[in-house]
Design a protein around this motif. Sequence first.
Motif, PDB file in Angstrom:
ATOM      1  N   ASN A  28       0.827  -1.192   0.000  1.00  0.00           N
ATOM      2  CA  ASN A  28       0.000   0.000   0.000  1.00  0.00           C
ATOM      3  C   ASN A  28       0.870   1.253   0.000  1.00  0.00           C
ATOM      4  O   ASN A  28       2.100   1.175   0.017  1.00  0.00           O
ATOM      5  N   GLN A  29       0.215   2.412  -0.005  1.00  0.00           N
ATOM      6  CA  GLN A  29       0.941   3.674  -0.132  1.00  0.00           C
ATOM      7  C   GLN A  29       1.933   3.892   1.009  1.00  0.00           C
ATOM      8  O   GLN A  29       3.086   4.265   0.783  1.00  0.00           O
ATOM      9  N   GLU A  30       1.495   3.654   2.238  1.00  0.00           N
ATOM     10  CA  GLU A  30       2.354   3.900   3.397  1.00  0.00           C
ATOM     11  C   GLU A  30       3.556   2.962   3.404  1.00  0.00           C
ATOM     12  O   GLU A  30       4.692   3.381   3.662  1.00  0.00           O
ATOM     13  N   GLU A  31       3.321   1.683   3.105  1.00  0.00           N
ATOM     14  CA  GLU A  31       4.406   0.701   3.092  1.00  0.00           C
ATOM     15  C   GLU A  31       5.407   1.008   1.981  1.00  0.00           C
ATOM     16  O   GLU A  31       6.616   0.883   2.169  1.00  0.00           O
ATOM     17  N   THR A  32       4.884   1.405   0.815  1.00  0.00           N
ATOM     18  CA  THR A  32       5.757   1.746  -0.308  1.00  0.00           C
ATOM     19  C   THR A  32       6.619   2.951   0.027  1.00  0.00           C
ATOM     20  O   THR A  32       7.817   2.977  -0.258  1.00  0.00           O
ATOM     21  N   ALA A  33       6.007   3.950   0.645  1.00  0.00           N
ATOM     22  CA  ALA A  33       6.757   5.147   1.042  1.00  0.00           C
ATOM     23  C   ALA A  33       7.897   4.788   1.983  1.00  0.00           C
ATOM     24  O   ALA A  33       9.019   5.297   1.847  1.00  0.00           O
ATOM     25  N   LEU A  35       9.528   1.933   2.275  1.00  0.00           N
ATOM     26  CA  LEU A  35      10.597   1.226   1.571  1.00  0.00           C
ATOM     27  C   LEU A  35      11.431   2.166   0.713  1.00  0.00           C
ATOM     28  O   LEU A  35      12.613   1.926   0.484  1.00  0.00           O
ATOM     29  N   LEU A  36      10.811   3.239   0.224  1.00  0.00           N
ATOM     30  CA  LEU A  36      11.532   4.203  -0.612  1.00  0.00           C
ATOM     31  C   LEU A  36      12.154   5.328   0.198  1.00  0.00           C
ATOM     32  O   LEU A  36      12.746   6.250  -0.367  1.00  0.00           O
ATOM     33  N   ASP A  37      12.007   5.264   1.531  1.00  0.00           N
ATOM     34  CA  ASP A  37      12.502   6.339   2.403  1.00  0.00           C
ATOM     35  C   ASP A  37      11.867   7.679   2.034  1.00  0.00           C
ATOM     36  O   ASP A  37      12.522   8.724   2.028  1.00  0.00           O
ATOM     37  N   GLU A  38      10.587   7.626   1.716  1.00  0.00           N
ATOM     38  CA  GLU A  38       9.815   8.824   1.412  1.00  0.00           C
ATOM     39  C   GLU A  38       8.654   8.926   2.401  1.00  0.00           C
ATOM     40  O   GLU A  38       8.270   7.947   3.034  1.00  0.00           O
ATOM     41  N   SER A  39       8.076  10.113   2.519  1.00  0.00           N
ATOM     42  CA  SER A  39       6.912  10.277   3.381  1.00  0.00           C
ATOM     43  C   SER A  39       5.659   9.879   2.618  1.00  0.00           C
ATOM     44  O   SER A  39       5.614  10.002   1.377  1.00  0.00           O
ATOM     45  N   PRO A  40       4.620   9.391   3.320  1.00  0.00           N
ATOM     46  CA  PRO A  40       3.356   9.092   2.632  1.00  0.00           C
ATOM     47  C   PRO A  40       2.803  10.307   1.887  1.00  0.00           C
ATOM     48  O   PRO A  40       2.168  10.166   0.846  1.00  0.00           O
ATOM     49  N   GLN A  41       3.080  11.519   2.398  1.00  0.00           N
ATOM     50  CA  GLN A  41       2.608  12.728   1.737  1.00  0.00           C
ATOM     51  C   GLN A  41       3.241  12.901   0.360  1.00  0.00           C
ATOM     52  O   GLN A  41       2.610  13.389  -0.576  1.00  0.00           O
ATOM     53  N   THR A  42       4.518  12.470   0.235  1.00  0.00           N
ATOM     54  CA  THR A  42       5.178  12.560  -1.069  1.00  0.00           C
ATOM     55  C   THR A  42       4.429  11.737  -2.107  1.00  0.00           C
ATOM     56  O   THR A  42       4.200  12.191  -3.235  1.00  0.00           O
ATOM     57  N   ILE A  43       4.019  10.526  -1.728  1.00  0.00           N
ATOM     58  CA  ILE A  43       3.292   9.687  -2.678  1.00  0.00           C
ATOM     59  C   ILE A  43       1.907  10.274  -2.951  1.00  0.00           C
ATOM     60  O   ILE A  43       1.397  10.190  -4.069  1.00  0.00           O
TER      61      ILE A  43
END
Length: 239
Positions: A28-33, A35-43
Amino acid sequence: MENLVLEMKQETGTHPSVERLLEASGLNQEETAKLLDESPQTITNWKKRGISKAGALKAAGKFNVSANWILKGEGGKPDSTISKVEEWDSSTPVDDDEVEIPFYKDVLISCGSGSLTEILGNETRKLRLSKSTLRQYGVESSNAYALTAFGDSMTPIINNGATVYVDVGKTDIIDGKIYAITHGGLFKFKYLYRMPKGAVRIVSANKDEYPEEILTVEDMIDQEFEVVAYAFNVQNPLP
């Protein structure tokens, strides 16, 4: 083509490049963020305007797909490397681009309170892992193992029953990476962070139920703390 992309965007409310990103990650969005060292807001921002080129390049390396496929949907989606991992027996030939790695399926590597066990000396099964996967993560085949995780302290990154691929040759802590550790005779998967004066911070993904711990050098000795292996990939079971 531009009209088609616009129609897809209007239909789903999500930019097609982000749909492909989430398809590639399988999360999901949060898990993907995470793993990418990004914030959920970025996605969330990417969902509106499309993933950035830098984000696509990072995702391409993480999920073994082409950046161009994520950005534009061109070239077709390559097969995921994790699909090349499968159980085999002595009658199954091993391809030239595959290696056999020990699979400790029945050894309880706990993602919760831990489980007393001895990893070495147990009879193991085998998994086939592509050499390209090992090259991608910089793992020597002799250092690669597969372990089964139990418990929910690392949910949703490592779920109960997940197969986790580890490298026993990498035990130096890189902040924010997941490691298999032994702590007081209990085996667990945890995020680790280096702290001043040689201390270590131990963090669970499920922070509400499993508070983080900080061990001093003295604590590590007294509590028999040891980094066993670096977790480089995970195959989570379907819900």
